[in-house]
Design an enzyme around this catalytic site. Sequence first.
Site, mmCIF file in Angstrom:
data_model
loop_
_atom_site.group_PDB
_atom_site.id
_atom_site.type_symbol
_atom_site.label_atom_id
_atom_site.label_comp_id
_atom_site.label_asym_id
_atom_site.label_seq_id
_atom_site.Cartn_x
_atom_site.Cartn_y
_atom_site.Cartn_z
ATOM 1 N N TYR A 1 20.720 102.672 18.650
ATOM 2 C CA TYR A 1 20.445 102.348 17.251
ATOM 3 C C TYR A 1 19.187 103.055 16.785
ATOM 4 C CZ TYR A 1 16.528 99.196 18.265
ATOM 5 O OH TYR A 1 15.308 98.690 18.650
ATOM 6 N N ARG B 1 15.946 111.730 17.050
ATOM 7 C CA ARG B 1 15.846 110.791 18.179
ATOM 8 C C ARG B 1 17.206 110.130 18.436
ATOM 9 N NH1 ARG B 1 11.400 106.139 18.081
ATOM 10 N NH2 ARG B 1 12.726 105.328 16.441
ATOM 11 N N ARG C 1 38.232 96.752 28.662
ATOM 12 C CA ARG C 1 36.964 96.566 29.377
ATOM 13 C C ARG C 1 36.997 97.112 30.798
ATOM 14 N NH1 ARG C 1 34.067 93.287 32.682
ATOM 15 N NH2 ARG C 1 31.867 92.998 32.132
ATOM 16 N N HIS D 1 33.898 99.254 33.347
ATOM 17 C CA HIS D 1 32.510 99.684 33.270
ATOM 18 C C HIS D 1 32.349 101.181 32.982
ATOM 19 C CE1 HIS D 1 31.804 95.698 34.712
ATOM 20 N NE2 HIS D 1 30.487 95.871 34.666
ATOM 21 N N LYS E 1 16.899 104.125 23.176
ATOM 22 C CA LYS E 1 16.887 103.093 22.126
ATOM 23 C C LYS E 1 18.247 102.400 22.111
ATOM 24 C CE LYS E 1 14.827 102.590 17.513
ATOM 25 N NZ LYS E 1 14.022 101.435 17.831
ATOM 26 N N GLU F 1 4.128 98.472 26.110
ATOM 27 C CA GLU F 1 4.308 98.528 24.649
ATOM 28 C C GLU F 1 4.530 97.113 24.128
ATOM 29 O OE1 GLU F 1 7.890 100.670 23.413
ATOM 30 O OE2 GLU F 1 8.972 99.992 25.182
ATOM 31 N N LEU G 1 9.471 103.238 24.552
ATOM 32 C CA LEU G 1 10.183 104.020 23.545
ATOM 33 C C LEU G 1 9.124 104.878 22.854
ATOM 34 C CD1 LEU G 1 12.941 104.367 21.960
ATOM 35 C CD2 LEU G 1 11.702 103.177 20.156
HETATM 36 N N1 PDD Z 1 11.583 99.040 16.879
HETATM 37 N N2 PDD Z 1 8.936 100.273 21.018
HETATM 38 C C1 PDD Z 1 10.035 99.519 20.872
HETATM 39 C C2 PDD Z 1 10.522 98.746 22.048
HETATM 40 C C3 PDD Z 1 10.693 99.457 19.639
HETATM 41 O O1 PDD Z 1 11.806 98.704 19.512
HETATM 42 C C4 PDD Z 1 10.170 100.187 18.534
HETATM 43 C C5 PDD Z 1 10.851 100.181 17.190
HETATM 44 C C6 PDD Z 1 9.003 100.944 18.722
HETATM 45 C C7 PDD Z 1 8.399 101.751 17.621
HETATM 46 O O2 PDD Z 1 9.198 102.856 17.282
HETATM 47 P P1 PDD Z 1 9.170 103.481 15.820
HETATM 48 O O3 PDD Z 1 7.749 103.811 15.510
HETATM 49 O O4 PDD Z 1 10.006 104.709 15.940
HETATM 50 O O5 PDD Z 1 9.747 102.463 14.899
HETATM 51 C C8 PDD Z 1 8.436 100.981 19.986
HETATM 52 C C9 PDD Z 1 12.449 99.059 15.728
HETATM 53 C C10 PDD Z 1 11.745 99.261 14.448
HETATM 54 C C11 PDD Z 1 13.344 97.824 15.755
HETATM 55 O O6 PDD Z 1 13.849 97.542 16.830
HETATM 56 O O7 PDD Z 1 13.552 97.194 14.729
#
Ligand code: PDD
Length: 301
Positions: free
Chosen positions: A39, A58, A106, A108, A151, A183, A207
């Site tokens: 996503y 990305r 389904r 894997h 992501k 993070e 991320l």
């Molecule tokens: N989240 N780390 C994680 C685990 C994240 O889910 C996100 C973003 C970030 C920051 O990434 P960016 O600057 O590209 O938004 C770091 C999004 C916004 C969400 O899950 O809603």
Amino acid sequence: MLPQGKFPPKVFINGEIHSFEEARISVFDRGFLFGDGIYEVMMQLENGIFYKKAHLDRLQNNLNKIHIAFNVKEVERNLEPLLRASGLVDKSCLIYMQVTRGIAARKHAYPKEATPSVMMYALPYALPKVNPNKMNAILVPDVRWHRCDIKSVSLLGNIMANEAAMNNGADEAALVRDGVITEGSHTNIFFVKDGTVITHPANEHILNGVTRMIVLQLCQELGIPVLERAVTEDEIEQMDEAFFTGTTTQVAAIAKLGNHVYFHGEQVGTVTLRLQQAFGKLRSKETSGLTFETYINPQTI
Ligand code: PDD
């Protein structure tokens, strides 16, 4: 009956636009069964979609990493029709996009012949130029997998951490893996020590946020030294400032992390404040010597 809340006006699914009540996917979609999808979240602001290319690059990169054969140009082409149907052309809004491996019985292993499913929506969403929130964050063990650079729509580790923060009356959870802060649950984290900005390197344990990359670029432009290294839990109290970054979080000052208080009231640290202001200016037309499209090196995404 769907639960109440802030649902988007329209939802795009595989080439069709539906009302949110009528938007449906198959229970055999691998996104639903396995969390097998990627996503992206980006914001449309007064100058258009903020760092659209960085977000779409990305998305493409992440789809390539898990071998979902899909070209994000299809997503890009459909943004305008979605915004139009949602009544959000030129309006401030959040854009959510996800691409899953598609529908298959389904099993894997990746199915040979599934067609990726695309879902996206736009939601009215206003962002101030500078995030006024003074964040209070708790520390939570980082129990996620070892590919946090992907992501993925499977966010169980992230949502469990965020839920713990909410239950503790905090705004965010900072994740701790092997004694280091990686993070936030949905943000990246930065520290400042003696004028140097310190953040976890962009490896498989975080991320690499688009906002993170913008902030690193701003540091370079402002002559602020940067160290990309992990900060240990023990070092939290030795740091002078800390802040979170993210697409909707922007640059948010951390007032309290774990048991350590960085500042009281409105006394945001000087480096954090400088970066917040510089980040806010990226949105205004006056500064548009830079183009959003070329500002970030795609190689780093
Ligand atoms: N989240 N780390 C994680 C685990 C994240 O889910 C996100 C973003 C970030 C920051 O990434 P960016 O600057 O590209 O938004 C770091 C999004 C916004 C969400 O899950 O809603």
